[in-house]
Design an enzyme around this catalytic site. Sequence first.
Site, short mmCIF file in Angstrom:
data_model
loop_
_atom_site.label_atom_id
_atom_site.label_comp_id
_atom_site.label_asym_id
_atom_site.label_seq_id
_atom_site.Cartn_x
_atom_site.Cartn_y
_atom_site.Cartn_z
N SER A 1 0.89 -1.21 -0.01
CA SER A 1 -0.06 -0.03 -0.02
C SER A 1 0.91 1.16 0.10
O SER A 1 0.44 2.31 0.09
CB SER A 1 -0.97 0.24 1.36
N ASN B 1 -2.01 -2.86 13.59
CA ASN B 1 -3.41 -2.63 13.29
C ASN B 1 -4.04 -1.38 14.33
O ASN B 1 -4.73 -0.43 13.99
CB ASN B 1 -4.23 -3.73 13.99
N THR C 1 -39.84 26.93 -9.71
CA THR C 1 -39.97 25.73 -9.44
C THR C 1 -40.19 24.91 -10.81
O THR C 1 -40.75 25.46 -11.63
CB THR C 1 -41.05 25.43 -8.57
N HIS C 2 -39.81 23.71 -10.81
CA HIS C 2 -39.78 22.88 -12.05
C HIS C 2 -39.21 23.77 -13.10
O HIS C 2 -39.42 23.29 -14.32
CB HIS C 2 -40.94 22.64 -12.52
N SER D 1 -13.31 27.08 -26.48
CA SER D 1 -13.34 25.96 -27.32
C SER D 1 -12.19 25.91 -28.42
O SER D 1 -11.95 27.03 -29.08
CB SER D 1 -14.84 25.95 -28.26
N LYS E 1 -17.16 30.56 -28.26
CA LYS E 1 -17.49 29.95 -26.86
C LYS E 1 -16.75 30.46 -25.64
O LYS E 1 -15.41 30.63 -25.53
CB LYS E 1 -17.19 28.63 -27.10
N ASN F 1 -16.93 28.73 -21.98
CA ASN F 1 -17.67 27.60 -21.19
C ASN F 1 -17.21 27.52 -19.96
O ASN F 1 -16.44 28.07 -19.26
CB ASN F 1 -17.02 26.17 -21.70
N GLU G 1 -19.00 22.71 -14.55
CA GLU G 1 -19.45 21.12 -15.19
C GLU G 1 -18.47 20.35 -14.50
O GLU G 1 -19.11 19.10 -14.16
CB GLU G 1 -19.07 21.25 -16.51
N GLN H 1 -7.26 -2.02 4.41
CA GLN H 1 -6.60 -1.39 3.52
C GLN H 1 -7.03 -0.42 2.38
O GLN H 1 -6.38 0.39 2.08
CB GLN H 1 -5.21 -2.27 3.10
N LYS I 1 -8.43 3.55 2.11
CA LYS I 1 -7.39 4.72 1.97
C LYS I 1 -7.62 5.46 0.72
O LYS I 1 -8.01 6.52 0.67
CB LYS I 1 -6.11 4.67 2.22
N1 ARG Z 1 -1.12 -1.47 5.29
C1 ARG Z 1 -2.16 -2.15 6.48
C2 ARG Z 1 -3.47 -1.27 6.20
O1 ARG Z 1 -3.56 -0.11 5.65
C3 ARG Z 1 -1.42 -1.78 7.79
C4 ARG Z 1 -2.14 -2.73 8.78
C5 ARG Z 1 -1.30 -3.88 8.33
N2 ARG Z 1 -1.86 -4.93 9.53
C6 ARG Z 1 -1.81 -6.26 9.13
N3 ARG Z 1 -2.15 -7.05 10.03
N4 ARG Z 1 -1.27 -6.62 8.01
O2 ARG Z 1 -4.42 -1.54 6.86
#
Ligand code: ARG
Length: 471
Positions: free
Chosen positions: A26, A113, A158-159, A280, A286, A288, A293, A325, A328
Site C-alpha cells: 500500500s 492495526n 420551481t420545475h 473551445s 465559446k 464555457n 461542469e 487497507q 485509504k
Molecule cells: N497497510 C495496512 C493497512 O493499511 C496496515 C495494517 C496491516 N496490518 C496487518 N495485520 N497486516 O491496513
Amino acid sequence: MPDNQKPWGGRFAAATDKLVEAFTASIDFDKRLYREDIAGSTAHCRMLAASGIISPEDADLILHGLAEVREEIEAGAFPFRQDLEDIHMNVEARLRERIGPAAGRLHTARSRNDQVALDLRLYVRATCVETVERLVALQEALLSLAASHQEVVLPGYTHLQRAQPVTLAHHLLAYFEMFQRDGERLREAYGRTNVSPLGSGALAGVPYPLDRELVARELGMAGITRNSLDAVGDRDFAAEYIFDAALCQMHLSRLAEEVVLWSSAEFGFVELDDAFATGSSIMPQKKNPDVAELTRGKTGRVYGDLVAILTILKGLPLAYNRDLQEDKEALFDAADTVLASLGVFAPLLATMQVRADVTRATADAGFSLATDLADYLARQGLPFREAHEVVGGLVRRCLAEGKTFADLTLADFQSASSLFGPDVRQITVESALAARDVPGGTAPARVSQALVVAAALVRQSREWLSRDAVR
Ligand code: ARG
C-alpha cells in the site's frame, strides 16, 4: 534484518513472491500518511519512556531518528520500498538504518492495526478541519456576493419554470445554509474521530502498563477508544467523512448546475470571469463553464468512494482484516475531490459578474406576479381556490392575446372579477418581495436580517477553526 526480509521474518523460510508483494503493498498511496505515522510514533515513544517501558536513552534515539526520517521524506529523499509494504514498515526500517537496534523498541506495545487506525484518525481529523476551512471560505464568497447585490431580483423557479420573484441574496443564502449544515456535520465527525485507538494492540489490548490518555493528550485528541476490537476494526469515522464530503459535493453540484444555466445565453444572468472559464478549440465564440461542469461531474466519484467504503466494511468479521487497507484510496479521493472543488468555487463566485438588468427583466416578464394577484383577490374575501381560477383565466387570456399583466387595463381585470380595484396596479415585483415578510422569506428586510445571522455563523466557524480545531 536483511533487506529481503520482513519484520515477521522468523516465521518464514522463503521470501514473498513478487506478485504478492505488488498486490499487497500500500506504500504507493499510504505514503501520504507519513506525517500522521511519525506523529503517532512520536507520541507512542514518549509514552513508552514516561511509563518506564523503554529507557530514556532509547526514547531519545528514536525521537531524533523519527524527526530525521520526517525531514528526509519532506525533502523528497526518502527511499520508499515496495517490499516493505506500507508507510509504517518503511518508516520503521529507515529508523533502524539510522539509529540501529533501538528502533526495534518503538513497536513495543503496539501493532500495525492500532497504528494504522491512529494514522487514519489523525488524517481524517486534519481533513475535517481543512474541509470546514474551505467551506467557510465558500460561505464568505456567497455572503459577500449576496451583500453587494441586495437590490438584485430574479425569478425564483420551481420545475425550472418561473414561479415567484426572489432576491439574489435570498437565493445565495439558500446555498449558504446547505454549506453551513455541511460544516456542522464535519465538526461532529471531527469529534467522533478525535480519539486515540493506541493501546488496542493487534485486537485485544496490550500487556503493558500503558498510559493511553497520555498518547491522546500528546496528539491533541479528546480521549481514547473504549473497546480494542472496535478500535482496530472500525472505519466508520472514515465512512462518515466520505458521506459528509458526498453531501457537500452534491450541494456544490447543484450550485454548479445553476452557474452552468445562468451563464448560458438563454439565461444570461451571470458572466464568468475569463480566469474561471475556458474556450473551445473549434468554436471561437465559446466561453464555457468547465469548472462548474467538472464540479458537477466529480460528484459521481465521491459517491463512488462512499459506496466503496461502505462495501469494504460490510461483512467483515471482527477485528482487523486486510480489506481495511482498501479504505485509504476512497478516503483520499473523496477528500482531494471535495477540497479541490470547494477551493476553485469560492473564487469563481467572487469574480462572477451578475447581470442585474437581465435578471430584473426576466423577473418582470412572464407571469411571476400571478400568485400575488390571486392573493389580492383572496384578501378581498374570495376563497383562494377561486382566486386562483380567476387569475389562471387572465393568464390564459394574456397568452392568447400575446400580452402580459402589464398590458391589461383595469377594465380587463374587472371583467375577470369585480373585486379588482385600481390598486391592483400596485402589485409589482417590489410589492411581491416585500409581502413575503415571514421568517425565512425573501422580503428584503428579512434578507438583510438573514445576512447578519449568516455573518455571525461564519464568525463562529472561524472561531472554532482558530480556537478548537487541531490538525
Ligand atoms: N497497510 C495496512 C493497512 O493499511 C496496515 C495494517 C496491516 N496490518 C496487518 N495485520 N497486516 O491496513
